[in-house]
Design an enzyme around this catalytic site. Structure first.
Site, PDB file in Angstrom:
ATOM      1  N   TRP A 263       0.832  -1.208   0.000  1.00 15.85           N
ATOM      2  CA  TRP A 263       0.000   0.000   0.000  1.00 15.85           C
ATOM      3  C   TRP A 263       0.859   1.249   0.000  1.00 15.85           C
ATOM      4  CZ3 TRP A 263      -0.968   4.591   2.183  1.00 15.85           C
ATOM      5  CH2 TRP A 263      -2.235   5.163   1.989  1.00 15.85           C
TER       6      TRP A 263
ATOM      7  N   TYR B 278       1.431   4.156  -2.844  1.00 19.13           N
ATOM      8  CA  TYR B 278       1.109   5.540  -2.478  1.00 19.13           C
ATOM      9  C   TYR B 278       2.284   6.471  -2.764  1.00 19.13           C
ATOM     10  CZ  TYR B 278      -0.542   9.397   0.498  1.00 19.13           C
ATOM     11  OH  TYR B 278      -0.947  10.625   0.974  1.00 19.13           O
TER      12      TYR B 278
ATOM     13  N   ASP C  95      -6.508  -0.934  -0.581  1.00 14.97           N
ATOM     14  CA  ASP C  95      -7.028   0.187   0.201  1.00 14.97           C
ATOM     15  C   ASP C  95      -8.493  -0.046   0.570  1.00 14.97           C
ATOM     16  OD1 ASP C  95      -6.496   3.214   0.924  1.00 14.97           O
ATOM     17  OD2 ASP C  95      -8.501   3.091   0.042  1.00 14.97           O
TER      18      ASP C  95
END
Length: 550
Positions: free
Chosen positions: A419, A423, A439
């Protein structure tokens, strides 16, 4: 890049603003090149040549028009989706990748051959990498000549020219006159009382400026960033020097950046970073048209046609902020970041109200005892390991050969899982196809009518049709949920230095987790599986209605 000559001619004959930044028109009889919106009389078709970039026109021997000023055209990534290698190369060029190195070194950093890189630039931009770098330098200098009253020696330095002599020779060759003569009669504003420089940053409309400010406001680090009603201000540090930048909307389709920094030679780097932070290279029409092919995304794009992917000023700062935000709220992470800055950031002398420090660099945190800030040992150890990794490899957040290569490199860092890697790739590496499929907010946004959410694998499969703009699809999905556009680290991230604490313990500490809603939803689902909620609960008023703070 193939350009339909007849379509191009119709675009300039009608002054079609949709083509501004997508093509440049060279007039053979005058030796100049223009934007499609140039107010000059439309030349005859036989006297025109068309180029996909300003660099291509300039390399062909044409000089910029003084009326329509090609340097003020929006800088669009029209090649994105067909060659992300070119996009990554341009990011490196903007950071000075060709100032002290050659094209071969640039190609090595991108994992391609020099000949292949030159072919890609010719195909998509119509010019060589060296020509692109030189054109950017010339157009920035011309922009500063028109927009400021800086002395010519400082303009040359700020635009990246190695010497005043080279600066003067370049302008004599292009315009047949000294650079100072271009300023006469322009009525440009003088620098501010503190020596700040104001520069316009054009973009392709529409632009959802309130959404951009809301995103940055939610993550503003106390002492480093201030987001007012209509603008964004922050402290910056480059090569040991400190300063500030302030960005606000300007008249027309542009943002106005006010830069106060002691080293004018850093101006190209600062401008390049601001373009990334505010995603000024995006073409919302192209992106929106592609995403709207999916009926699930079409109404979201129509509701927010100018939504952008906010970038980051610095990769290390973003990575630290992401680690601090794991398993807690966005506001809680900002509070922790403020403590970190107050303890280890360098004080800013004479700063703007609300700005007191610059964000600490990795060398400041590599061996610091971060547990004194109230961090757990696991989180403090992850931050220290991250800082040491960045000290060892300062280019770790730079562009890679591909999104997969970037994510793989990031996942090797302490505390960073899938994640967080996606990002960081989305915001710092400016990968338009980055997509954190695990997410919770994205899965919630893609739930079916019965509230069933897709698994990360199913969501990833659905997102294949959104390529190469999955990062923008994620922004639209986050926005559709009324969120602050992204969530904290997904609880299942295998590299997170923390395990999710029980909600009751976190509530006792006054901290709400990003997984709170997930826990409530899961509880509701279990109750439904047992035959529905307990009697009497359906009639209770929600917490907010009883006046409790949420």
């Amino acid at each position: 890049m193939d350009l339909d000559a007849e379509a191009c001619y119709r675009a300039i004959a009608t002054r079609d603003a949709r083509f501004d930044g997508r093509l440049f028109i060279a007039v053979k009889s005058t030796g100049i090149y223009c934007r499609p919106i140039c107010p000059a009389r439309t030349p005859k078709r036989e006297n025109l040549a068309f180029y996909p970039s300003a660099a291509a026109a300039q390399e062909a021997g044409y000089r910029p028009c003084l009326r329509c000023r090609p340097e003020s055209a929006p800088d669009l990534g029209v090649w994105r989706g067909t060659s992300n290698t070119v996009s990554r190369a341009l990011a490196l060029i903007e950071k000075g990748g060709l100032d002290d190195a050659d094209v071969e070194a640039l190609a090595d950093r991108l994992g391609v051959g020099e000949r292949q890189l030159r072919r890609l630039f010719r195909r998509h931009l119509g010019a060589s990498p060296i020509a692109v770098a030189q054109t950017r330098r010339v157009l920035l200098a011309k922009h500063l000549i028109h927009e400021t009253r800086l002395p010519m020696s400082e303009v040359a330095l700020a635009a990246g020219f190695g010497s005043i002599r080279r600066f003067n020779e370049t302008f004599q060759q292009l315009f047949g006159r000294a650079p100072s003569t271009l300023r006469r009669g322009t009525g440009a504003a003088s620098p501010g009382p503190a020596g700040e420089v104001a520069i316009l940053l054009p973009y392709r409309p529409p632009y959802d400026w309130p959404a951009m400010l809301a995103f940055l406001r939610a993550r503003a680090i106390p002492g480093v960033e201030v987001v007012a009603r209509d603008g964004y201000t922050r402290t910056i540090e480059l090569a040991g020097a400190h300063g500030t930048v302030a960005v606000r909307p300007a008249t027309g389709n542009a943002l106005r950046a006010t830069i106060q920094f002691p080293q004018l030679s850093a101006l190209p780097t600062i401008v390049a970073r601001l373009r990334r932070v505010f995603d000024l290279i995006a073409d919302p029409e192209v992106i929106g048209a592609h995403l709207s092919e999916d009926p699930r995304l079409a109404p979201l794009v129509a509701a927010r046609p100018g939504l952008r992917v906010a970038g980051a000023w610095d990769g290390f700062e973003l990575a630290v902020r992401a680690l601090l935000g794991q398993q807690i709220t966005v506001a809680g992470a900002a509070t922790l970041a403020g403590r970190l800055v107050a303890a280890y950031g360098k004080p800013l002398a004479g700063g703007v109200e609300g700005l007191s420090h610059v964000f600490p660099g990795p060398e400041r945190l590599a061996d610091a005892d971060l547990s004194s800030l109230g961090l757990t040992r696991a989180r403090a150890a992850a931050l220290g390991g991250l800082a040491r990794a960045v000290v060892a490899d300062p280019q770790i957040f730079g562009p890679r050969q591909s999104l997969d290569a970037a994510v793989l490199k990031l996942r090797a860092l302490p505390g960073i899982g899938e994640w967080t890697a996606q990002y960081i790739a989305m915001r710092e590496m400016r990968e338009p196809d980055a997509f954190p499929a695990a997410d919770l907010g994205l899965m919630r946004a893609m739930a079916d009518r019965k509230g069933r959410r897709p698994s990360p694998g199913a969501l990833l499969a659905r997102a294949e049709r959104w390529r190469p703009w999955r990062a923008y699809a994620a922004q639209h999905l986050w926005a559709s949920q009324g969120m602050s556009y992204d969530r904290g680290e997904a609880p299942g991230d295998d590299r997170s230095p923390l395990r999710p604490l029980h909600p009751a313990r976190l509530a006792a500490r006054g901290v709400r987790t990003d997984g709170d809603r997930e826990a409530r939803d899961a509880g509701a689902g279990r109750a439904a599986g047992r035959g529905g909620a307990r009697p009497g609960r359906a009639g209770r008023r929600p917490v907010a209605a009883r006046g409790r703070p949420r």
